[in-house]
Design an enzyme around this catalytic site. Structure first.
Site, mmCIF file in Angstrom:
data_model
loop_
_atom_site.group_PDB
_atom_site.id
_atom_site.type_symbol
_atom_site.label_atom_id
_atom_site.label_comp_id
_atom_site.label_asym_id
_atom_site.label_seq_id
_atom_site.Cartn_x
_atom_site.Cartn_y
_atom_site.Cartn_z
ATOM 1 N N ASP A 166 15.820 19.730 -6.267
ATOM 2 C CA ASP A 166 15.639 18.734 -5.039
ATOM 3 C C ASP A 166 16.548 17.671 -4.988
ATOM 4 O O ASP A 166 16.342 16.577 -4.741
ATOM 5 C CB ASP A 166 14.296 18.055 -5.312
ATOM 6 N N LYS A 201 7.559 3.339 -13.523
ATOM 7 C CA LYS A 201 6.950 3.943 -12.647
ATOM 8 C C LYS A 201 5.414 4.278 -13.171
ATOM 9 O O LYS A 201 5.245 4.638 -14.299
ATOM 10 C CB LYS A 201 7.401 5.481 -12.716
ATOM 11 N N GLY A 239 4.776 6.400 -3.881
ATOM 12 C CA GLY A 239 4.413 7.728 -3.438
ATOM 13 C C GLY A 239 2.964 7.827 -3.506
ATOM 14 O O GLY A 239 2.199 7.194 -3.370
ATOM 15 N N THR A 240 2.743 9.265 -3.481
ATOM 16 C CA THR A 240 1.430 9.751 -3.250
ATOM 17 C C THR A 240 0.394 9.191 -4.564
ATOM 18 O O THR A 240 -0.535 8.990 -4.394
ATOM 19 C CB THR A 240 1.372 11.148 -2.863
ATOM 20 N N PHE A 241 1.074 9.691 -5.612
ATOM 21 C CA PHE A 241 0.332 9.416 -6.824
ATOM 22 C C PHE A 241 1.056 8.532 -7.965
ATOM 23 O O PHE A 241 0.651 7.969 -8.955
ATOM 24 C CB PHE A 241 0.214 10.790 -7.685
#
Length: 431
Positions: free
Chosen positions: A145, A49, A29-31
């Site tokens: 979400d 992660k 992902g982004t980070f």
């Protein structure tokens, strides 16, 4: 396990903090990046992660990680992805989680010729999703979400709800008892969320479930528009078409979930009584089997399962991220073992509160018991889990208030007042 050593390990070519061997990259992902890994002590496969601490300095990122960890620590359900451990170095944070090798639900649907499931298989998938959300909502966690990308599959095809970074916890509620932060993925978010109105987290998750059910049955989104305002208008007008092959009970269920009025929308907890769930569940060869039986039994609230030694270890300070962001847990949380029954423990806690100046507010036997005290600036939650038939683990946690108020709380006085209810207080403390 095959795979190249990750540069994210504490030292190139060595195990991660002496505990896990990182393998191939599962996603990014982004980070963050997610790697397949292997526990060096037992050889069990896990997912790790990896987050860069500089990335956590981005607005809202640290809070999101803390929220994800806090939410996942509350949940122990067969259809919720399990968080095992949190580790950290000077530059990185590692979330060690259950491995779901089946990928996400969106990818699984995309691999099917019709991009949808037969209705009996959709029922099985949806049943597991609903079971996880009923449990989460009962524990005060609203996902916010829910979408196929955040629903993973294990090796047997069972669902694992994941990614609680946008989840709302009890302390997210304002005085009106509602949520006010607009978040989530537009195609799956409820109209009231997109319109930035105050909303009920459980009803917002129910709308997302309706969108997922439509996707499972139809193979496409009910509302799909690049313009969010137009998509919101379509949702309010119920401008969607259910394919002809969907049965009438399923159509009615979709309609009840995709109700733009949250007051009349079917709640997740009410799904067990719907006719579509009362039918016997068939075995779906593509996603694995599920034993038949009444849907009410499958959807019933599931109490926390008995803990094993690994569970107790996973609840240790190794799962606490607060120290990474300047907050100490030492004065916030205590745990103790007891051989007393849950009813006896709750009764003794109430008696201790009467003497120490706080009181129990909430139903006796509830899983979370807010305790008034310290001029109402701090509340306490209590959770009990079965270690063995004769032994319970009790977790007490201060909610709200600042550090000085937490420091002022008389933990030692509480321990003395609880007396022989506490079998082993020191085992679960920090230090």
């Amino acid at each position: 396990m095959a795979g190249t050593k990750s540069r994210s390990s504490a030292k190139a070519g060595s195990p991660l903090l002496g505990k896990y061997e990182l393998g191939g990259l599962l996603g990014r992902g982004t980070f963050a990046k997610v790697y397949r890994a292997r526990c060096l002590t037992g050889g069990d496969p896990v997912a790790v992660k990896v987050l860069d601490k500089p990335g956590l300095a981005a607005p809202g990122m640290a809070a999101r990680v803390l929220r994800e960890v806090s939410a996942m620590r509350r949940l122990r359900h067969p259809n919720v992805l399990r968080l095992h451990e949190v580790l950290a170095t000077r530059s990185k944070v590692y979330l060690v989680m259950e491995l779901a090798p089946g990928g996400d639900l969106l990818s699984r649907l995309a691999s099917l010729p019709a991009r949808r499931l037969p209705e009996h298989a959709a029922r099985r998938v949806f049943l597991q999703l609903v079971s996880a959300l009923i449990y989460s909502h009962a524990r005060g966690v609203f996902h916010r979400d829910v979408k196929p990308q955040n629903v993973l599959l294990d090796a047997d095809g069972n669902l694992k709800v994941s990614d609680f970074g946008l989840a709302a916890l009890p302390d997210s509620l304002r005085d009106d008892g509602r949520l006010h932060t607009a978040c989530g993925t537009p195609a799956f978010a409820a109209p009231e969320v997109l319109r930035r109105k105050a909303y009920d987290g459980a009803k917002a998750d129910a709308w997302s479930c309706g969108v997922i059910l439509f996707v499972l049955l139809a193979g496409h989104l009910p509302f799909d528009d690049a313009n969010i305002a137009d998509m919101c208008r379509k949702a309010h007008r119920r401008e969607y078409a259910v394919p002809r092959w969907v049965s009438q009970p399923a159509r009615r269920l979709v309609s009840r979930l995709l109700d733009p009025n949250p007051d009349t929308r079917l709640a997740v907890a009410e799904l067990a009584s719907h006719p579509w769930f009362k039918r016997s569940l068939s075995v779906d060869s593509q996603l694995g089997g599920l034993l038949g039986g009444q849907a009410e039994r499958e959807l019933a609230f599931q109490a926390p399962p008995a803990l094993n030694a690994f569970d107790i270890i996973s609840m240790s300070p190794g799962l606490d991220l607060s120290g990474l962001f300047g907050e100490s847990r030492r004065t916030r949380e205590k745990r103790f073992m007891t051989t007393a029954s849950p009813e006896q423990t709750v009764e003794r806690l109430g008696q201790a509160g009467a003497r120490l100046g706080y009181f129990i507010v909430g139903k006796k036997g509830a899983e979370r018991l807010p305790l008034g005290g310290l001029s109402g600036l701090v509340a306490m939650s209590m959770e009990m889990s079965e270690v063995s038939p004769a032994l319970m683990l009790v977790e007490l946690r201060l909610e709200g208030g600042d550090g000085d108020e937490a420091e002022a709380f008389g933990w030692e006085e509480l321990r003395v007042e609880l007396g022989d209810v506490v079998a082993a207080w020191h085992v679960c403390e920090e230090g």
